[in-house]
Design an enzyme around this catalytic site. Structure first.
Site, PDB file in Angstrom:
ATOM      1  N   HIS A  83       0.821  -1.202   0.000  1.00  0.00           N
ATOM      2  CA  HIS A  83       0.000   0.000   0.000  1.00  0.00           C
ATOM      3  C   HIS A  83       0.866   1.267   0.000  1.00  0.00           C
ATOM      4  O   HIS A  83       0.542   2.250   0.676  1.00  0.00           O
ATOM      5  CB  HIS A  83      -0.928  -0.030   1.215  1.00  0.00           C
ATOM      6  CG  HIS A  83      -2.260   0.587   0.985  1.00  0.00           C
ATOM      7  ND1 HIS A  83      -2.410   1.939   0.774  1.00  0.00           N
ATOM      8  CD2 HIS A  83      -3.495   0.048   0.923  1.00  0.00           C
ATOM      9  CE1 HIS A  83      -3.700   2.196   0.614  1.00  0.00           C
ATOM     10  NE2 HIS A  83      -4.379   1.062   0.687  1.00  0.00           N
ATOM     11  N   GLU A 102      -1.639  -0.082  -6.127  1.00  0.00           N
ATOM     12  CA  GLU A 102      -1.749  -1.359  -5.405  1.00  0.00           C
ATOM     13  C   GLU A 102      -2.024  -2.480  -6.401  1.00  0.00           C
ATOM     14  O   GLU A 102      -3.112  -2.541  -6.971  1.00  0.00           O
ATOM     15  CB  GLU A 102      -2.901  -1.286  -4.397  1.00  0.00           C
ATOM     16  CG  GLU A 102      -2.796  -0.145  -3.408  1.00  0.00           C
ATOM     17  CD  GLU A 102      -4.148   0.185  -2.760  1.00  0.00           C
ATOM     18  OE1 GLU A 102      -4.802  -0.728  -2.237  1.00  0.00           O
ATOM     19  OE2 GLU A 102      -4.552   1.349  -2.801  1.00  0.00           O
TER      20      GLU A 102
END
Ligand code: BGC
Length: 356
Positions: free
Chosen positions: A180, A314
């Site tokens: 992330h 991501e």
């Protein structure tokens, strides 16, 4: 190449460590055993000053106090939302934490982002390597199985950061991790990423519901704020009066279906520094989240937090894939190995989108 460790603070009696990795090209990547995170990636500018291009916390205490945004974390076992936190696997009903309204988000309360991982490191030729490992079993998590996760980070002298996952469970379970990391190539967190240009090799994106679950559709990017098949400056699209950017609170929180092949899958550029990042992956989707709100005050590296202070890339199967056909593989059988690789490569002072 050089690797050192140093304390990252402690929380509720547990001590955490940072692993500081430097290459011969002037990059410094700092990882932490708290969530197998990347806390910092700095490189030298034209006058030799280090500038950081990712958003990361200063201490473990900050992570536990502030982190609703999963800065730099290894998110798992399943990244993104699962509707109602429910996996109905034949006759078996598996209820995961409902930690985001009715839904499950980023592995829930026992998710990998807040766990202490074991680590090991080495220098092999022109590469520095850090290997994080975690054993996640029923005592820690509502996900079935004893899951053995290994995340390997490699730093090269070509400004490349490789992430490799190797995950296996002894029971049928769900696996769909991501990293992330939030990039801000302005190298100053008080300047949001609105001025960045973005390229994404995607013909379709997944629209979301008001609670940020995919609706199940795949829509063409053509004629929408989601079309980055040629690079575009983000600002007008982040501010667009468009239902799908408004539902994400003014920006993106969307999965893009990536084109197949080995080329660059995404590219990000800042006109302030002229730095850019190329992203390569074998994963079928990239979720792009532009930090569309600031839920908690607090400063990072002395700087107040900001809407759009970073942008994530991501790489993963699509969120809520368990409830939609053709969203990617997330169910793994006992002994079946999940493996994937993503690479981010930094370029300084040149606006080149390779492969365009
Ligand atoms: C999700 C967002 C969420 C963010 C931080 C993203 O991956 O899609 O909805 O707010 O992570 O948790």
């Amino acid at each position: 190449m050089e690797i050192q460790t140093r304390p990252f603070g402690s929380y509720q009696g547990v001590d955490y460590t940072e692993i500081v990795v430097k290459n011969d090209a002037g990059d410094c990547l700092i990882f932490s055993d708290l969530g197998a995170r990347i806390n910092q990636w700095s490189a030298n500018d034209t006058i030799g000053q280090p500038r950081s291009i990712v958003v990361g916390y200063d201490s473990a205490e900050q992570v536990f106090d502030l982190d609703q945004y999963y800065y730099g974390a290894t998110v798992g076992p399943v990244a993104g939302r699962i509707k109602d936190g429910l996996w109905q696997d034949g006759d078996k009903r598996i209820q995961l934490d409902q930690n985001d309204g009715q839904n499950h988000l980023h592995g829930g309360k026992s998710g990998w982002a807040f766990r202490r991982w074991d680590y090991d490191y080495s220098i092999e030729g022109d590469e520095a390597k850090v290997v994080f490992t975690l054993v996640d079993d029923a005592t820690d998590s509502p996900y079935p199985g004893k899951v053995q996760a290994q995340v390997t980070y490699r730093l090269t002298n070509k400004h490349e950061w490789f992430i490799h996952y190797h995950i296996v469970s002894d029971e049928r379970t769900l696996i769909n991790p991501t990293n992330h990391v939030y990039f801000n190539l302005n190298a100053a967190l008080d300047r949001p990423i609105d001025n960045h240009s973005l390229y994404v090799a995607a013909e379709r994106y997944l629209p979301i519901t008001p609670d940020h679950l995919p609706t199940g559709e795949k829509l063409p990017v053509e004629g929408t704020p989601f079309d980055y098949r040629t690079d575009q400056v983000l600002a007008p699209w982040l501010a667009a009066n468009y239902p799908q950017t408004l539902v994400a609170n003014g920006g993106f929180d969307h999965a893009f279906e990536l084109s197949q092949g080995d080329g660059v899958k995404a590219w990000l550029y800042s006109p302030t520094t002229h730095w850019s990042i190329e992203m390569y992956t074998d994963q079928p989707y990239v979720v792009i989240y532009t930090h569309n709100d600031v839920k908690q005050e607090g400063k990072i590296a002395g700087i107040p937090r900001l809407k759009h202070e970073g942008i994530t890339l991501e790489t993963q199967a699509a969120p809520d894939a368990i409830h939609h056909e053709y969203f990617g593989k997330v169910v793994y059988e006992p002994g079946e190995v999940y493996e994937s690789t993503t690479c981010y490569r930094l370029f300084r002072n040149v606006k080149v989108l390779e492969g365009e």
